[in-house]
Design an enzyme around this catalytic site. Structure first.
Site, PDB file in Angstrom:
ATOM      1  CE  LYS A 243      -3.133   2.809   3.091  1.00  0.00           C
ATOM      2  NZ  LYS A 243      -4.130   3.033   4.471  1.00  0.00           N
ATOM      3  CG  ASP A 248      -5.623   7.654   4.400  1.00  0.00           C
ATOM      4  OD1 ASP A 248      -6.546   8.588   3.892  1.00  0.00           O
ATOM      5  OD2 ASP A 248      -5.844   7.072   5.745  1.00  0.00           O
ATOM      6  CE  LYS A 255      -6.759   8.861   8.319  1.00  0.00           C
ATOM      7  NZ  LYS A 255      -6.985   7.827   9.015  1.00  0.00           N
ATOM      8  CG  ASP A 266      -1.679   5.261   4.600  1.00  0.00           C
ATOM      9  OD1 ASP A 266      -1.480   4.686   5.710  1.00  0.00           O
ATOM     10  OD2 ASP A 266      -2.886   5.992   4.072  1.00  0.00           O
ATOM     11  CG  ASP A 325      -9.647   7.386   6.970  1.00  0.00           C
ATOM     12  OD1 ASP A 325      -8.717   7.660   5.905  1.00  0.00           O
ATOM     13  OD2 ASP A 325     -10.124   8.313   7.902  1.00  0.00           O
ATOM     14  CD  GLU A 327      -7.148   5.243   2.615  1.00  0.00           C
ATOM     15  OE1 GLU A 327      -7.914   5.149   3.326  1.00  0.00           O
ATOM     16  OE2 GLU A 327      -5.884   4.769   2.456  1.00  0.00           O
ATOM     17  NE  ARG A 329     -10.988  -1.585   4.494  1.00  0.00           N
ATOM     18  CZ  ARG A 329     -11.146  -0.969   5.672  1.00  0.00           C
ATOM     19  NH1 ARG A 329     -13.039  -1.647   5.714  1.00  0.00           N
ATOM     20  NH2 ARG A 329     -10.450  -0.542   6.421  1.00  0.00           N
TER      21      ARG A 329
HETATM   22  N1  BES Z   1      -4.297   4.305   7.031  1.00  0.00           N
HETATM   23  C1  BES Z   1      -5.239   4.603   7.341  1.00  0.00           C
HETATM   24  C2  BES Z   1      -5.413   3.200   8.515  1.00  0.00           C
HETATM   25  C3  BES Z   1      -4.041   4.100   9.773  1.00  0.00           C
HETATM   26  C4  BES Z   1      -4.343   4.356  10.970  1.00  0.00           C
HETATM   27  C5  BES Z   1      -2.777   3.965   9.193  1.00  0.00           C
HETATM   28  C6  BES Z   1      -3.575   4.826  11.807  1.00  0.00           C
HETATM   29  C7  BES Z   1      -1.430   4.329  10.154  1.00  0.00           C
HETATM   30  C8  BES Z   1      -1.870   4.671  11.693  1.00  0.00           C
HETATM   31  C9  BES Z   1      -6.227   3.717   7.127  1.00  0.00           C
HETATM   32  O1  BES Z   1      -6.196   4.268   5.415  1.00  0.00           O
HETATM   33  C10 BES Z   1      -7.568   4.576   7.272  1.00  0.00           C
HETATM   34  O2  BES Z   1      -7.968   5.163   7.908  1.00  0.00           O
HETATM   35  N2  BES Z   1      -8.484   3.698   8.279  1.00  0.00           N
HETATM   36  C11 BES Z   1      -9.557   3.432   8.553  1.00  0.00           C
HETATM   37  C12 BES Z   1     -10.267   2.659   8.286  1.00  0.00           C
HETATM   38  C13 BES Z   1     -11.838   2.902   8.996  1.00  0.00           C
HETATM   39  C14 BES Z   1     -12.394   4.444   8.312  1.00  0.00           C
HETATM   40  C15 BES Z   1     -13.260   1.788   8.264  1.00  0.00           C
HETATM   41  C16 BES Z   1      -9.241   2.863  10.492  1.00  0.00           C
HETATM   42  O3  BES Z   1      -8.875   2.577  10.594  1.00  0.00           O
HETATM   43  O4  BES Z   1      -9.840   4.429  10.854  1.00  0.00           O
HETATM   44 ZN    ZN Z   2      -4.285   4.375   4.924  1.00  0.00          ZN
HETATM   45 MN    MN Z   3      -7.550   6.323   5.538  1.00  0.00          MN
END
Ligand code: BES
Ligand code: ZN
Ligand code: MN
Length: 481
Positions: A243, A248, A255, A266, A325, A327, A329
């Site tokens: 990835k 992000d 966020k 990210d 967010d 994204e 996947r």
């Molecule tokens: N890049 C983030 C995940 C992340 C969180 C990486 C903290 C490093 C540190 C990912 O894209 C994300 O935002 N995931 C969301 C998914 C949710 C919206 C289902 C999350 O984990 O909040």
């Molecule tokens: Zn992300």
């Molecule tokens: Mn995200």
């Protein structure tokens, strides 16, 4: 860093700092017994004493604890502490007397890893300190190492690769954008056995990579699928997928400000895949490898995807994007399908995918999910060997059930906050075309690990695991992959 193996005597080593391990219940070597400082030497794990015998000028005695407890992880930690001392006293070269051990080659490799990782700094945007930059250790000599397979050299190449991955993680998103990663891939492809292909928006449209295009729609920077093919001529055809979201913001599902600056990292999975590929090529490992980075910036603007939009992924499945967010996947789904269709027989993806995996496992273990027990075991074992730990979490029909959409085949996020990492993994599994696959959720381990040899900030997690995985496959006789 320069690495040398020598059967020389520590007592006559010309290195600026000579390091000697001391185990419980064992005496210092006779030549050190009367040296100034010798009375301070302790054997407890991580205890340090600086001796000044005169020749060599400085000897660091590093406590290793019980000899039976000595393992590669302890050696990485010990080497990191020694490297820090070397920096403190301005030593530019270290010699380590490799302790006797039944797996001595692994200990030598681990000392190499710990020394190189602990010496990492990211200061390219800083004006020189007034007291000048700390001395860097430029050379390591392993004294008395028994290493018929060249494990220490493999460790050197892998650790240098991990440090380059850390640079990519640390670089801010206004520098390390998708085009920057593609340019770095181009440098790696200067190696004769590596070939580069970059699919930009027209190619992504033609292929039907609706996930990558949708996530990229809100950014002024074009998304891309970066592909490196390495032909080492082995029995195994591996696929590495990383990835590479260069920033992000969350997109329209923006966020909160506090959690945003860190999101330059990210792309950590992509960084690990890129630099591991460079290391595999440098080592000339006998595997075939296709390395794939879906790279994109997740931004909100007038062209961005909206919550509720429906997209079509490369394999034809439609997805309701309930949360922009989630994204990672979406871009990995296309990349996994594409990698499977390229003929990879075993795939690993590496991704900073969910905040929930940080809650569950912290920065100690990455989350590991796989559709194959043997492959899961191999990935975990490779990580364990190099100190990049992964803990297996389950796939289950009921998690897959949770990914069903209301008006499309799938939804990219659930309405409840149940089993976040496993929802994500069950989502990804539906894009693997049935190929043997493992997924590493490194959201917790990519950053702020805080272990002696990686410290705070970028860890390069995954780089060394992937190199070790390739090394183990290359070591297999053909036909037994
Ligand atoms: N890049 C983030 C995940 C992340 C969180 C990486 C903290 C490093 C540190 C990912 O894209 C994300 O935002 N995931 C969301 C998914 C949710 C919206 C289902 C999350 O984990 O909040
Ligand atoms: Zn992300
Ligand atoms: Mn995200």
């Amino acid at each position: 860093m320069r690495l040398e193996l020598s059967d020389g005597d520590p007592a006559t080593s010309p290195a600026d700092l000579v390091c000697i391990g001391a185990c419980d219940g064992e005496e210092l070597p006779a030549w050190l017994a009367g040296a100034p400082g010798a009375a301070d030497a302790r054997t407890g794990f991580k205890e340090l004493a600086m001796l000044r015998p005169g020749v060599p000028a400085r000897v660091l005695v590093v406590g290793l604890g019980r000899r039976g407890d000595l393992d590669p992880e302890r050696a990485r930690v010990a080497a990191a502490l020694a490297a820090r001392e070397a920096g403190r006293v301005g030593a530019a070269s270290i010699a380590w007397a490799v302790p006797d051990h039944e797996r001595q080659a692994s200990i030598g490799a681990a000392l190499t890893t710990g020394t190189i990782l602990a010496g990492y700094r990211f200061d390219r945007f800083k004006r020189d300190d007034e007291d000048g930059p700390e001395a860097r250790v430029g050379a390591l000599t392993l004294l008395g190492a028994v290493d018929p397979e060249g494990r220490a050299e493999t460790a050197r190449v892998a650790a240098e690769a991990a440090n380059r991955a850390r640079d990519l993680q640390n670089l801010p998103a206004n520098v390390a954008d998708p085009a920057y990663l593609a340019a770095r891939a181009g440098e790696i492809a200067e190696h004769g056995a590596v070939e580069l292909e970059v699919l930009g928006p027209p190619e992504l449209e033609r292929e039907g990579m609706g996930g990558l295009l949708a996530v990229g729609a809100g950014s002024a920077k074009d998304p891309a699928l970066i592909v490196l093919r390495y032909r080492g001529g082995g029995a195994s055809r591996l696929g590495f997928v990383g990835k590479a979201v260069t920033f992000d913001t969350g997109g329209i599902s923006l966020k909160p400000p506090a959690s945003m600056p860190e999101m330059k990292m990210d792309m950590s999975g992509g960084a690990a895949v890129l630099e591991a590929t460079a290391a595999v090529a440098e080592l000339g490992l006998a595997v075939d490898l296709v390395s794939v980075l879906p790279t994109v910036e997740n931004m909100p603007d007038g062209a961005a995807i909206r919550p509720g939009d429906v997209i079509t992924q490369l394999n034809g499945l439609t997805v309701e994007v309930n949360n922009t967010d989630a994204e990672g996947r979406l871009i990995l789904a296309d990349a996994l399908t594409w990698t499977a269709r390229q003929g990879a027989e075993r795939i690993v993806d590496v991704a900073t995918l969910t905040g929930a995996v940080v809650v569950a496992l912290g920065s100690t273990y990455a989350g590991l999910v796989a559709n194959d027990d043997g492959w899961a075991g191999e990935v975990a074992a490779a990580g364990e060997a190099v100190g990049e730990l992964a803990w297996r979490l389950p796939l289950h029909r009921e998690y897959t059930e949770m990914t069903k959409g209301k008006i499309a085949d799938l939804a990219n996020a659930g309405s409840k906050r149940k089993a976040g990492p496993l929802f994500a993994a069950a989502f990804l599994e539906q894009f693997t075309e049935g190929v043997t696959w493992a997924h590493l959720d490194i959201a917790g381990t990519a950053w702020d690990v805080g272990r002696e040899y990686v410290g705070k900030g970028a860890s390069g997690f995954g780089t060394r695991l992937l190199v070790e995985l390739a090394r183990r496959h290359a070591a297999r006789p053909a036909g037994r992959a």
